[in-house]
Scaffold this active site. Structure first.
Site, PDB file in Angstrom:
ATOM      1  N   GLU A  14       0.827  -1.206   0.000  1.00 51.95           N
ATOM      2  CA  GLU A  14       0.000   0.000   0.000  1.00 51.95           C
ATOM      3  C   GLU A  14       0.866   1.263   0.000  1.00 51.95           C
ATOM      4  O   GLU A  14       0.533   2.244  -0.650  1.00 51.95           O
ATOM      5  CB  GLU A  14      -0.943   0.013   1.219  1.00 51.95           C
ATOM      6  N   GLN A  45       1.955   6.377  -4.592  1.00 49.19           N
ATOM      7  CA  GLN A  45       2.219   7.339  -5.673  1.00 49.19           C
ATOM      8  C   GLN A  45       2.769   6.639  -6.903  1.00 49.19           C
ATOM      9  O   GLN A  45       3.375   7.271  -7.754  1.00 49.19           O
ATOM     10  CB  GLN A  45       3.267   8.377  -5.236  1.00 49.19           C
ATOM     11  N   GLY A  82      11.021   7.397  -5.615  1.00 48.41           N
ATOM     12  CA  GLY A  82      10.721   8.785  -5.272  1.00 48.41           C
ATOM     13  C   GLY A  82       9.937   8.869  -3.967  1.00 48.41           C
ATOM     14  O   GLY A  82       9.690   7.859  -3.315  1.00 48.41           O
ATOM     15  N   TYR A 106      -7.075   6.363   4.107  1.00 44.37           N
ATOM     16  CA  TYR A 106      -7.143   5.397   3.014  1.00 44.37           C
ATOM     17  C   TYR A 106      -6.305   4.152   3.325  1.00 44.37           C
ATOM     18  O   TYR A 106      -6.795   3.024   3.266  1.00 44.37           O
ATOM     19  CB  TYR A 106      -6.701   6.009   1.667  1.00 44.37           C
ATOM     20  N   ASP A 136      -8.798   4.686  -3.132  1.00 49.21           N
ATOM     21  CA  ASP A 136      -7.656   5.244  -3.858  1.00 49.21           C
ATOM     22  C   ASP A 136      -8.204   6.085  -5.007  1.00 49.21           C
ATOM     23  O   ASP A 136      -9.424   6.238  -5.150  1.00 49.21           O
ATOM     24  CB  ASP A 136      -6.712   4.123  -4.333  1.00 49.21           C
TER      25      ASP A 136
END
Ligand code: SF4
Length: 334
Positions: A37, A42, A81, A120, A138
């Site tokens: 998750e 991202q 990232g 979330y 999401d």
């Protein structure tokens, strides 16, 4: 809005025939579900999958993550990232282990209290690992919900999040939250796609208000995007004949906190554009556009630059580097 049994059946049948086989769906290990998750926060599934495999191979349990060095954890995150995600995971693992948890936190509230976990993620872990009745929203689920209910509230505002959370709670299949959340998420990812979904053949079409009102391509609505800030980075890669170089660790509260990179001078646009040497990359982050010039500077001895570290270029992989730094190294074949 209430979902009928018929709608659940339509959704589950679609899911059964179309779902992707993903390693975090094949397990109910809360630790692994948590890792997946966080990676997927991202990152797209196809991009995140090899990182997930590598990460859980090296850190297969909560304890193994908590006992690792932060720098090594960041290295396994390199390329994904948003390094604060990895840092928060590491912090959370240490907290849990120090409080005596062997596998992971058990309840929604315990999970929600961990660093880097919002509603979330807490909902998703509670549903996927423990089959508890929490919705998992999401970006794909927000889109499906906005369309099913023909709702124009921007989903990325706090009012929007509250609203869609309530909608998701109302339609949740309380008898089978794990299946429901997985199916709705996959349906958003694969079928109710952002542009031109195949509404004509859609199994949920009968219930879809946006289809009825011809507003599918206008939904979901987002809040206006913040302005992107341009920054100008001038990096120098000093290199001695025996391939020693200088790197430094970013300390400021800024992007890439704690990552290593070559010595940097940040300038304004004019100064940046006056230079002609080196290679220039443009690197896009969520709210910043980086214009980065890398100049390879052969030297006989390395200059004395405060807060830098001397390393052999072949040992640089031992440090957590930004993706931009890796790109420059690849360009110069270092
Ligand atoms: S009818 Fe179209 S917009 Fe509505 S749920 Fe199906 S694919 Fe999505």
């Amino acid at each position: 809005m209430k979902f009928s049994e018929l709608l659940y059946n339509q959704l589950y049948t679609w899911f059964e025939y179309n779902k992707r086989v993903l390693p975090w769906r094949e397990t109910d290990d809360p630790y692994k579900i948590w890792v997946s998750e966080i990676i997927l926060q991202q990152t797209r599934v196809e991009q995140g999958l090899p990182y997930f495999m590598r990460f859980v191979d090296r850190f297969p349990t909560l304890l193994s993550l908590a006992q690792a060095k932060e720098d090594e954890v960041l290295r396994y995150w390199q390329g994904l990232g948003y390094y604060s995600r990895a840092r928060n995971m590491y912090k959370a693992a240490q907290q849990l282990v120090s409080h005596g948890y062997a596998t992971f936190a058990h309840t929604f509230d315990e999970i929600r209290a961990l660093p880097g976990i919002g509603d979330y993620t807490a909902g998703a872990i509670s549903a996927f690992a423990y089959n508890q009745p929490y919705p998992a929203l999401d970006g794909n689920v927000y889109r499906v919900l906005a369309r099913l209910t023909d709702c124009e509230i921007p989903f990325d505002t706090s009012a929007g999040k509250r609203h869609f959370h309530q909608v998701a709670n109302e339609i949740l299949d309380r008898n089978n939250p794990r299946l429901f959340d997985s199916a709705l998420m996959e349906f958003g990812a694969l079928y109710c796609v952002p542009s031109s979904p195949d509404c004509v053949n859609c199994p949920l079409q009968t219930w879809c208000q946006a289809y009825a009102h011809n507003t599918v391509n206008l939904l979901p609505v987002r809040k206006p995007r913040p302005k992107i800030r341009d920054r100008y980075f001038n990096y120098t890669i000093y290199l001695t004949p025996d391939r020693q170089t200088l790197i430094h660790q970013r300390q400021e509260k800024d992007i890439w906190h704690h990552l290593w990179e070559f010595p940097l001078v940040e300038t304004d646009a004019d100064t940046f554009q006056r230079q002609s040497s080196g290679v220039v990359f443009t690197h896009i982050l969520s709210h910043q556009r980086l214009h980065a010039r890398f100049t390879l500077q052969p030297v006989t001895t390395l200059p004395d630059i405060p807060q830098t570290k001397v390393v052999h270029i072949s040992d640089i992989d031992d440090f957590a580097l930004s993706r931009l730094t890796l790109k420059a190294m690849e360009y110069f074949e270092l």
